[in-house]
Design a protein around this motif. Structure first.
Motif, PDB file in Angstrom:
ATOM      1  N   ARG A 214      43.899  23.066  42.354  1.00  0.00           N
ATOM      2  CA  ARG A 214      44.182  24.504  42.263  1.00  0.00           C
ATOM      3  C   ARG A 214      42.877  25.270  42.462  1.00  0.00           C
ATOM      4  N   THR A 215      42.922  26.299  43.292  1.00  0.00           N
ATOM      5  CA  THR A 215      41.758  27.175  43.451  1.00  0.00           C
ATOM      6  C   THR A 215      42.124  28.550  42.908  1.00  0.00           C
ATOM      7  N   VAL A 216      41.226  29.090  42.069  1.00  0.00           N
ATOM      8  CA  VAL A 216      41.473  30.381  41.422  1.00  0.00           C
ATOM      9  C   VAL A 216      40.196  31.212  41.513  1.00  0.00           C
ATOM     10  N   CYS A 217      40.347  32.464  41.908  1.00  0.00           N
ATOM     11  CA  CYS A 217      39.198  33.372  41.946  1.00  0.00           C
ATOM     12  C   CYS A 217      39.595  34.649  41.212  1.00  0.00           C
ATOM     13  N   ASN A 218      39.261  34.718  39.929  1.00  0.00           N
ATOM     14  CA  ASN A 218      39.605  35.881  39.110  1.00  0.00           C
ATOM     15  C   ASN A 218      38.707  37.052  39.494  1.00  0.00           C
ATOM     16  N   THR A 219      39.311  38.228  39.644  1.00  0.00           N
ATOM     17  CA  THR A 219      38.561  39.405  40.094  1.00  0.00           C
ATOM     18  C   THR A 219      38.841  40.576  39.162  1.00  0.00           C
ATOM     19  N   GLY A 220      37.809  41.016  38.462  1.00  0.00           N
ATOM     20  CA  GLY A 220      37.942  42.171  37.576  1.00  0.00           C
ATOM     21  C   GLY A 220      38.627  41.821  36.267  1.00  0.00           C
ATOM     22  N   THR A 221      38.555  42.742  35.346  1.00  0.00           N
ATOM     23  CA  THR A 221      39.078  42.503  33.999  1.00  0.00           C
ATOM     24  C   THR A 221      40.574  42.211  34.030  1.00  0.00           C
ATOM     25  N   GLU A 222      41.330  43.012  34.773  1.00  0.00           N
ATOM     26  CA  GLU A 222      42.777  42.754  34.832  1.00  0.00           C
ATOM     27  C   GLU A 222      43.083  41.485  35.618  1.00  0.00           C
ATOM     28  N   GLY A 223      42.149  41.057  36.436  1.00  0.00           N
ATOM     29  CA  GLY A 223      42.303  39.786  37.152  1.00  0.00           C
ATOM     30  C   GLY A 223      41.837  38.596  36.334  1.00  0.00           C
ATOM     31  N   GLY A 224      41.391  38.829  35.095  1.00  0.00           N
ATOM     32  CA  GLY A 224      41.011  37.722  34.214  1.00  0.00           C
ATOM     33  C   GLY A 224      39.576  37.269  34.380  1.00  0.00           C
ATOM     34  N   GLN A 225      38.738  38.076  35.058  1.00  0.00           N
ATOM     35  CA  GLN A 225      37.349  37.668  35.289  1.00  0.00           C
ATOM     36  C   GLN A 225      36.500  37.950  34.058  1.00  0.00           C
ATOM     37  N   GLU A 226      35.778  36.928  33.601  1.00  0.00           N
ATOM     38  CA  GLU A 226      34.869  37.104  32.461  1.00  0.00           C
ATOM     39  C   GLU A 226      33.413  37.085  32.887  1.00  0.00           C
ATOM     40  N   VAL A 227      33.075  36.251  33.847  1.00  0.00           N
ATOM     41  CA  VAL A 227      31.697  36.203  34.345  1.00  0.00           C
ATOM     42  C   VAL A 227      31.661  36.944  35.676  1.00  0.00           C
ATOM     43  N   HIS A 228      30.863  38.010  35.727  1.00  0.00           N
ATOM     44  CA  HIS A 228      30.873  38.888  36.904  1.00  0.00           C
ATOM     45  C   HIS A 228      29.810  38.471  37.918  1.00  0.00           C
ATOM     46  N   HIS A 229      29.954  37.231  38.381  1.00  0.00           N
ATOM     47  CA  HIS A 229      29.252  36.669  39.545  1.00  0.00           C
ATOM     48  C   HIS A 229      30.344  35.860  40.242  1.00  0.00           C
ATOM     49  N   LEU A 230      30.654  36.224  41.467  1.00  0.00           N
ATOM     50  CA  LEU A 230      31.791  35.638  42.180  1.00  0.00           C
ATOM     51  C   LEU A 230      31.816  34.117  42.029  1.00  0.00           C
ATOM     52  N   HIS A 231      32.962  33.582  41.668  1.00  0.00           N
ATOM     53  CA  HIS A 231      33.107  32.129  41.552  1.00  0.00           C
ATOM     54  C   HIS A 231      34.546  31.738  41.845  1.00  0.00           C
ATOM     55  N   VAL A 232      34.697  30.580  42.463  1.00  0.00           N
ATOM     56  CA  VAL A 232      36.019  30.012  42.706  1.00  0.00           C
ATOM     57  C   VAL A 232      36.158  28.800  41.787  1.00  0.00           C
ATOM     58  N   HIS A 233      37.192  28.822  40.947  1.00  0.00           N
ATOM     59  CA  HIS A 233      37.509  27.660  40.122  1.00  0.00           C
ATOM     60  C   HIS A 233      38.221  26.622  40.985  1.00  0.00           C
ATOM     61  N   VAL A 234      37.872  25.370  40.803  1.00  0.00           N
ATOM     62  CA  VAL A 234      38.607  24.276  41.443  1.00  0.00           C
ATOM     63  C   VAL A 234      39.029  23.327  40.328  1.00  0.00           C
ATOM     64  N   MET A 235      40.352  23.167  40.172  1.00  0.00           N
ATOM     65  CA  MET A 235      40.900  22.350  39.091  1.00  0.00           C
ATOM     66  C   MET A 235      41.842  21.309  39.667  1.00  0.00           C
ATOM     67  N   GLY A 236      41.755  20.101  39.127  1.00  0.00           N
ATOM     68  CA  GLY A 236      42.652  19.059  39.615  1.00  0.00           C
ATOM     69  C   GLY A 236      42.603  17.848  38.724  1.00  0.00           C
ATOM     70  N   GLY A 237      43.233  16.781  39.198  1.00  0.00           N
ATOM     71  CA  GLY A 237      43.332  15.546  38.433  1.00  0.00           C
ATOM     72  C   GLY A 237      44.700  15.424  37.805  1.00  0.00           C
TER      73      GLY A 237
END
Ligand code: AMP
Ligand code: ZN
Length: 128
Positions: free
Chosen positions: A98-121
């Motif tokens: 799963r790739t997730v890129c949270n953007t802004g407070t309503e988008g669930g972003q907590e760290v305000h340096h662009l990042h893409v989460h990659v989750m799997g397994g």
């Protein structure tokens, strides 16, 4: 001018935790590093594999990207399948990630340096 780890192409926000990781001021478990991109394990993983892919340059979020960032964002996205496999994500289609890129407070972003989460397994995951 003081000596900095960052060229003008990599502006650094001294208050940003991910800029500090890029600069080596905060430790991280690195997954990948090149001139423009860093990937490292999330400290609070949601899944057996959970890492973050960031531009080294301080871009606060996807809300700030424009045409000049197309190549960088393309490189981030095209790097992800290889890194996901290297980190132990199972092959598509039964595995995947799963790739997730949270953007802004309503988008669930907590760290305000662009990042893409990659989750799997293998499921179940602790969240998500
Ligand atoms: P987001 O809510 O999308 O801004 O996600 C920020 C992510 O950064 C969260 O999943 C945190 O667990 C992760 N995180 C925060 N600090 C660190 C750190 N020092 N090293 C690795 N991951 C971190
Ligand atoms: Zn930053």
């Amino acid at each position: 001018m003081s000596t900095q780890a960052h060229t003008p192409n990599h502006p650094h926000d001294p208050n940003c935790i991910f800029c500090k990781i890029v600069a080596g001021q905060i430790p991280s478990r690195k997954v990948h590093e090149d001139e423009d991109i860093l990937a490292f394990h999330d400290i609070q993983p949601w899944a057996p594999v959970h890492f973050l892919v960031i531009p080294k340059r301080h871009i606060p979020s996807m809300a700030q990207i424009g045409p000049d960032d197309a190549a960088l964002m393309g490189r981030i996205m095209t790097l992800i399948p290889r890194l996901a496999e290297e980190q132990g994500c199972n092959p598509y289609p039964d595995g995947g990630f799963r790739t997730v890129c949270n953007t802004g407070t309503e988008g669930g972003q907590e760290v305000h340096h662009l990042h893409v989460h990659v989750m799997g397994g293998p499921r179940p995951w602790s969240r998500g």
